[in-house]
Design an enzyme around this catalytic site. Structure first.
Site, PDB file in Angstrom:
ATOM      1  N   ARG A 148       0.845  -1.196   0.000  1.00 36.23           N
ATOM      2  CA  ARG A 148       0.000   0.000   0.000  1.00 36.23           C
ATOM      3  C   ARG A 148       0.882   1.250   0.000  1.00 36.23           C
ATOM      4  O   ARG A 148       1.972   1.243   0.603  1.00 36.23           O
ATOM      5  CB  ARG A 148      -0.832  -0.036   1.280  1.00 36.23           C
ATOM      6  CG  ARG A 148      -1.805   1.113   1.484  1.00 36.23           C
ATOM      7  CD  ARG A 148      -2.975   0.999   0.590  1.00 36.23           C
ATOM      8  NE  ARG A 148      -4.098   1.802   1.049  1.00 36.23           N
ATOM      9  CZ  ARG A 148      -5.123   2.130   0.262  1.00 36.23           C
ATOM     10  NH1 ARG A 148      -5.159   1.756  -1.005  1.00 36.23           N
ATOM     11  NH2 ARG A 148      -6.133   2.838   0.739  1.00 36.23           N
TER      12      ARG A 148
ATOM     13  N   THR B 169     -10.209   0.512  -9.723  1.00 35.32           N
ATOM     14  CA  THR B 169      -9.087  -0.231  -9.153  1.00 35.32           C
ATOM     15  C   THR B 169      -9.009  -1.456 -10.030  1.00 35.32           C
ATOM     16  O   THR B 169      -9.789  -1.573 -10.979  1.00 35.32           O
ATOM     17  CB  THR B 169      -9.434  -0.591  -7.685  1.00 35.32           C
ATOM     18  OG1 THR B 169      -9.422   0.607  -6.932  1.00 35.32           O
ATOM     19  CG2 THR B 169      -8.480  -1.573  -7.047  1.00 35.32           C
TER      20      THR B 169
ATOM     21  N   LEU C 197      -4.866   2.820  -8.275  1.00 33.76           N
ATOM     22  CA  LEU C 197      -4.402   4.205  -8.257  1.00 33.76           C
ATOM     23  C   LEU C 197      -5.396   5.033  -7.443  1.00 33.76           C
ATOM     24  O   LEU C 197      -5.287   6.228  -7.351  1.00 33.76           O
ATOM     25  CB  LEU C 197      -4.343   4.752  -9.684  1.00 33.76           C
ATOM     26  CG  LEU C 197      -3.253   4.189 -10.605  1.00 33.76           C
ATOM     27  CD1 LEU C 197      -3.545   4.566 -12.051  1.00 33.76           C
ATOM     28  CD2 LEU C 197      -1.880   4.708 -10.201  1.00 33.76           C
TER      29      LEU C 197
ATOM     30  N   ASP D 211      -7.892   8.275   0.638  1.00 36.84           N
ATOM     31  CA  ASP D 211      -8.395   7.152   1.448  1.00 36.84           C
ATOM     32  C   ASP D 211      -8.181   7.385   2.945  1.00 36.84           C
ATOM     33  O   ASP D 211      -8.720   6.658   3.777  1.00 36.84           O
ATOM     34  CB  ASP D 211      -7.742   5.832   1.028  1.00 36.84           C
ATOM     35  CG  ASP D 211      -8.525   5.149  -0.089  1.00 36.84           C
ATOM     36  OD1 ASP D 211      -9.661   5.564  -0.351  1.00 36.84           O
ATOM     37  OD2 ASP D 211      -7.996   4.205  -0.698  1.00 36.84           O
TER      38      ASP D 211
HETATM   39  O1  DON Z   1      -8.074   1.139  -1.277  1.00 37.88           O
HETATM   40  C1  DON Z   1      -9.246   1.404  -1.480  1.00 37.88           C
HETATM   41  O2  DON Z   1     -10.164   0.953  -0.823  1.00 37.88           O
HETATM   42  C2  DON Z   1      -9.581   2.297  -2.647  1.00 37.88           C
HETATM   43  N1  DON Z   1      -8.466   3.135  -2.955  1.00 37.88           N
HETATM   44  C3  DON Z   1      -9.981   1.449  -3.794  1.00 37.88           C
HETATM   45  C4  DON Z   1     -10.407   2.251  -4.986  1.00 37.88           C
HETATM   46  C5  DON Z   1     -11.272   1.506  -5.891  1.00 37.88           C
HETATM   47  O3  DON Z   1     -11.565   0.352  -5.738  1.00 37.88           O
HETATM   48  C6  DON Z   1     -11.842   2.249  -6.994  1.00 37.88           C
HETATM   49  N2  DON Z   1     -12.580   1.365  -7.856  1.00 37.88           N
HETATM   50  N3  DON Z   1     -13.598   1.284  -8.285  1.00 37.88           N
END
Ligand code: DON
Length: 566
Positions: free
Chosen positions: A102, A375, A394, A417
């Site tokens: 991460r 994602t 990303l 996030d």
């Molecule tokens: O880590 C996470 O939970 C988010 N950054 C994930 C982003 C994501 O899944 C976007 N997709 N649709």
């Protein structure tokens, strides 16, 4: 002739018998079935790179390195070397583990960095452009996986991807739409001359010579080739020139962490998923424990009762997620309590089939989801039986939209996030708390849920998805579709999904598969239904091991996703 009374007696028994027989029959595969090894990812080109690596003697871990890089080329909206992710693995002998690659907050980051002088969140600062970029982890992640588990030389894994970057990748219809949608913002964040300022149509070929050169440096110099020296210098200068915070020192200090996955039982399954700083494993564990007392297999797939039980469990699990979870290197998470049977039993005591629980009675707040993002997830099984489940991101579509033309890749906007301000929702509508506040070098809480499932002690499924906050519910529903509702892997992936995340207090349904009568009945029980927004929920890529040891792929019909194997 069978007398009528006998018929009356035996017919229901026969029907019940046939039903039980059917339920115990393994679902007939409807996805690609192969004998030995498989990759399912968001693009055929990437799945093929991974599968070819295995056909040439590499294992699932080698294939992971190749697939991750190939997605950075063929699927730049989410595939990346400028982002981060999580990997959960299960070796052929049953050993399990996980890698946290991460992104981290830069060292200069601080709790109020996205607030103005009045304490309000500054719009776009954590989502768009250089200010939103966290220190990328993907390159360190794949190199660490290769160091620990790789069989083939790194150069042999990188070479096909470098060739792909040089020769180019065909633009699909979905990709052309996506690029058109973001073109203006690419030029705003970068400049008119940026690579993605150009118009790309379906069928065009995009080449990535700069990315190819960056990959060559990485393969020659290893981790230091990206995190130190010329690339690190160029990258840090580029981010700072654009107003961001990542320095050469931040890059040089970045490291990945091997973590113990979350593993729990659900009826006859053992589910292995990512631990914090992802919320995926913990939240899914809570949901499964809360629904386990109900025989949802008999309620029926996406039936009103199944939706109610799942929604109420999700409501309670997400409330805990948002309050308690964060980077375990910075906060103490009371996992022993959160995952305890008695605690979870207690959480569901006020559940009733007659009436929705109000999220305000579980906790409070008011939020709105503003954007949809991307994602990507890929699942891999090799010939020896090693399994790898990776979700990488990303964060937003094309991350921060900041594209480093000199090095050939997009940078993440993962800083969003974090909880920029306690109680204020991020772009997924997730409300954060102190546990997920911003601190130097801390990892932001994630929902990514790369998962591996065992049945009777054997590898059974590899599964995961993008979808921001909906990731956890989409993965859980896919497992339930296969286990409780006897669907094939492909059908389990394609089946319509729904989502609830405590706040906002709404159930979101996909556009198809949920009748007006069902929604009306739920509304009568007090459920709030998101009528305006019926987005697609997740894009699941999964593999199931069939009874004879062959593999069935589940490549989500919602995208260009594809299973490739042999
Ligand atoms: O880590 C996470 O939970 C988010 N950054 C994930 C982003 C994501 O899944 C976007 N997709 N649709």
């Amino acid at each position: 002739m069978i007398p009528a009374t006998m018929k009356k007696f035996f017919l229901p028994i026969l029907v019940l018998f046939l039903f039980i027989q059917c339920k115990n029959q393994p679902a007939i595969p409807t996805g690609l079935v192969v004998e030995k090894a498989m990759v399912v990812s968001a693009r055929e080109e990437a799945s093929k790179v991974g599968a070819d690596i295995m056909a040439n003697g590499g294992n699932a871990f080698d294939a992971m390195v190749g697939t991750q890089l190939a997605l950075a080329v063929a699927y730049p909206r989410a595939g990346n070397i400028g982002g981060g992710g999580f990997m959960v693995y299960r070796e052929a002998d049953g050993a399990i583990g996980s890698l946290d690659f991460r992104e981290k907050a830069p060292k200069s980051a601080h709790r109020d960095m996205y607030l103005d002088s009045l304490g309000s969140v500054i719009i776009n600062m954590s989502t768009l452009g250089a200010t939103s970029v966290g220190v990328p982890g993907s390159v360190a992640g794949i190199l660490e996986v290769h160091k620990k588990f790789g069989k083939l030389p790194l150069a042999a894994i990188f070479e096909p991807v470098i060739t792909m970057a040089e020769n180019g990748v065909v633009v699909t219809a979905k990709q052309a739409d996506m690029l058109a949608q973001y073109r203006e913002v690419f030029t705003e964040v970068n400049s008119d001359s940026t690579k993605f300022g150009a118009v790309y149509k379906e069928g065009d070929i995009i080449t990535y010579p700069k990315l190819a050169a960056t990959l060559r440096t990485i393969v020659e110099k290893g981790k230091d080739g990206f995190y130190k020296g010329e690339i690190a210098q160029k990258l840090a200068n580029f981010i700072q020139k654009n107003g961001g915070f990542v320095t050469e020192d931040d890059l040089a200090s970045y490291d990945v962490v091997w973590r113990k996955p979350i593993a729990f039982n659900y009826k006859g399954l053992k589910i292995i998923s990512m631990s914090p700083p992802s919320s995926g494993g913990v939240t899914m564990n809570q949901i499964f424990d809360m629904i386990a007392p109900f025989d949802i297999g008999t309620f029926g797939h996406n039936s009103e009762k199944t939706i109610q039980v799942f929604t109420e469990a999700s409501r309670r699990a997400y409330a805990d997620r948002n309050y308690y979870l964060g980077d375990p290197d910075f906060v103490d998470i009371p996992l022993d309590v959160l995952l305890k049977d008695s605690y979870l039993e207690d959480r569901m005591t006020d559940f009733s089939f007659d009436k929705a629980t109000k999220s305000s009675d579980v906790s409070h707040g008011k939020v709105e989801i503003v954007e949809s993002m991307e994602t990507t997830h890929y699942s891999i099984v090799d010939e020896e039986g090693n399994a790898v489940s990776v979700t990488t991101t990303l964060n937003g579509n094309f991350g921060s939209k900041l594209y480093c033309d000199e090095l050939g890749f997009f940078l993440n906007n993962e800083m969003d996030d974090f909880s920029s301000k306690a109680g204020v929702p991020n772009m997924f509508g997730l409300i954060g708390a102190e546990a997920n506040n911003i601190q130097p070098e801390k990892r932001m809480l994630s929902s990514m849920t790369p998962t591996i499932v065992e049945k009777e002690g054997e590898l059974w499924m590899v599964v995961g998805t993008p979808g921001g906050s909906t990731i956890i519910t989409a993965v859980a529903q896919t497992i339930l579709n296969a286990y409780e509702f006897d669907m094939s892997m492909q059908d389990a992936v394609n089946a319509p999904r729904f989502h609830h995340q405590w706040l906002p207090d709404i159930v979101t349904f996909e556009p198809e598969g949920f009748s007006t009568e069902l929604k009306t009945s739920l509304k009568a029980k007090g459920y709030f239904i998101n009528e305006e927004r019926t987005p697609i929920i997740g894009k699941v890529d999964a593999i199931r091991v069939l009874a004879d040891g062959s593999l069935e792929g589940g490549a989500d019909k919602r995208g260009d996703d594809m299973a490739v194997g042999f």
